[in-house]
Design an enzyme around this catalytic site. Structure first.
Site, PDB file in Angstrom:
ATOM      1  N   ASP A   1       4.906  73.058  18.186  1.00  0.00           N
ATOM      2  CA  ASP A   1       6.144  73.476  18.843  1.00  0.00           C
ATOM      3  C   ASP A   1       7.096  72.284  18.842  1.00  0.00           C
ATOM      4  OD1 ASP A   1       8.214  74.280  20.395  1.00  0.00           O
ATOM      5  OD2 ASP A   1       7.017  74.831  22.152  1.00  0.00           O
TER       6      ASP A   1
ATOM      7  N   TYR B   1       5.130  72.905  27.522  1.00  0.00           N
ATOM      8  CA  TYR B   1       5.931  74.084  27.810  1.00  0.00           C
ATOM      9  C   TYR B   1       6.366  74.711  26.495  1.00  0.00           C
ATOM     10  CZ  TYR B   1       9.789  77.009  29.535  1.00  0.00           C
ATOM     11  OH  TYR B   1      10.618  78.066  29.814  1.00  0.00           O
TER      12      TYR B   1
ATOM     13  N   LYS C   1      16.815  74.208  20.270  1.00  0.00           N
ATOM     14  CA  LYS C   1      17.645  73.073  20.698  1.00  0.00           C
ATOM     15  C   LYS C   1      18.524  72.472  19.584  1.00  0.00           C
ATOM     16  CE  LYS C   1      15.035  72.676  24.837  1.00  0.00           C
ATOM     17  NZ  LYS C   1      13.642  72.727  25.187  1.00  0.00           N
TER      18      LYS C   1
END
Ligand SMILES: *Cc1c(COP(=O)(O)O)cnc(C)c1O
Length: 426
Positions: A237, A143, A265
């Site tokens: 990523d 994702y 994050k």
């Protein structure tokens, strides 16, 4: 025990689609109503009914120091008092960028954005702009946020062309996204042979969005070599794994180097921050230095920068934190595994630093399809029973779990005690 949350959820559903601002929060895959959170402190969260939980979600990763860490809180309040946003440069941005650049020998410059989605979307634009090519390769189960090019699923016809996984995404766009199986070198090679227009590979080197499924070293090596051979860029990523899997994320425990890194994050410690970074030869293509456009009114927001900066400084000052987090993750997973074994329940575990995952299945899944074969019903029951006992796990087997520094061995042992009860009847 969830009376107020159930009411709150009904009310939310009247004014917010599905009652939530990000779908996974709605507990769809485990059923039931999500607890509405009142506050958090350290390793714990408290819902509006007064239930207390040990939090293994930690806002889906950002809070490596848990809720309301005193230093981060202080930095945020101090900065907020000077004004929330200026839309003009501040030293905090340079400071946070410097802290990051210092850590990685494959990046010289960083651009801040406000979410992981923005980071990966911008990284892809950069890769396309630099290489002057259009196609991108992504892997099933990874994702990278919800931008159009990345919302793809396997097409019904050709093996590799992605088709939109959501209405509202034009197929004209996703046809440039080539979808391959994670950890499948052969498919990846074929992909490169079939298209001569590949700008980049984007990959979670440690996938945390199909549960925790690390890429094999050989696979990442193949990614690197194929990118070099065909003149494409490799994007790691690290929105989730960054500063989580190790101080330097997945990059810190692998010997393969990416061309572009994306962060999110932990880099914002609970504030909305994302970033992408690369060597200056690549980053110099970005506007205003270069021609590739990318922007954001709240990008590099001072309060968010202050939170990230304090968090990274704390991590750098005390890198031993990772040994401790790792040990705690192992204590939890080994404990759960033992209990599952005692009850003849197929159970697989994996962890990298402070990220962990577990699956109800017989063999360790290596890709999205294999994760899909796990026992989701069993997971749902486990999730609910643990929630009732005060342990808040991610509400889907496709999500990773997180350990924060405030979680104690006592919390973990209490969790194992509860799991013993739960697994007996699973
Ligand atoms: C969470 C996540 C994103 C998206 O970040 P948002 O801040 O939710 O937009 C992108 N990539 C990975 C690997 C993630 O885990």
């Amino acid at each position: 025990m969830f009376k107020k949350s159930i009411k709150a959820y009904e009310k939310a559903c009247e004014v917010i689609p599905g009652g939530v601002d990000s779908p996974v929060r709605a507990f769809k895959s485990v059923g039931g109503t999500p607890p509405f959170i009142e506050k958090g402190k350290g390793a714990y969260i408290y819902d509006i009914d007064g239930n207390k939980y040990v939090d293994f979600v930690q806002s889906w990763g950002p809070l490596i120091f848990g809720h309301c860490d005193r230093d981060i809180e202080k930095a945020v309040i101090k900065t907020a008092k000077k004004g929330l946003s200026f839309g003009a440069p501040t030293n905090l941005e340079t400071k946070l960028a410097s802290e990051i650049v210092e850590m990685f020998d494959n990046i010289d410059k960083v651009r801040f954005v406000s979410s992981g989605t923005e980071a990966t979307m911008s990284a892809i634009r950069l890769a396309r702009g630099v290489t002057n090519k259009n196609d991108i390769i992504k892997f099933e189960g990874c994702y990278h946020g919800h931008s159009d090019s990345l919302l793809v699923q396997a097409g019904s016809g050709m093996a590799t062309f992605g088709s939109p996984s959501s209405p509202g995404v034009p197929a004209d766009l996703t046809k440039h996204t080539l979808l391959c199986e994670y950890n499948n070198i052969e498919q990846l090679e074929k992909c490169f042979e079939e298209s001569n227009d590949i700008a980049c590979i984007i990959i979670e080197p440690i996938a945390g969005n199909m549960g925790l499924v690390p890429a094999s070293n050989e696979f990442l090596k193949a990614c690197r070599e194929l990118c070099d051979k065909y003149g494409a860029l490799l994007i790691f990523d690290e929105v989730m794994s960054g500063f989580r899997a190790s101080l330097k994320g997945a990059s810190g425990i692998l010997d393969i180097k990416a061309d572009i890194l994306t962060f999110g994050k932990v880099i914002g410690a609970g504030m909305p921050v994302g970033a992408f970074a690369a060597r200056k030869e690549i980053m110099s293509h970005l506007s205003p230095e270069g021609k590739i456009y990318q922007a954001g009114t709240l990008s590099g927001n001072p309060v968010a920068m202050a939170a990230g900066l304090e968090s990274l400084r704390k991590l750098k000052k005390n890198p031993k934190i990772y040994d401790d987090l790792n040990k705690k993750a192992k204590r939890l997973l080994n404990g759960l595994k033992k209990i599952a074994d005692e009850n003849n329940i197929g159970f697989q575990t994996n962890s990298r630093g402070s990220m962990f995952g577990f699956f109800f299945c017989e063999n360790e899944p290596k890709n999205f399809k294999e994760v899909g074969n796990c026992d989701f019903k069993r997971f749902a029951t486990f999730h609910h029973e643990m929630l009732k006992r005060g342990f808040y796990f991610a509400c889907s087997q496709y999500e990773a779990g997180f350990i924060c520094t405030k979680i104690t061995n006592k919390d973990i042992d209490a969790c194992l005690k509860a799991a013993k009860e739960v697994m007996k009847n699973l």
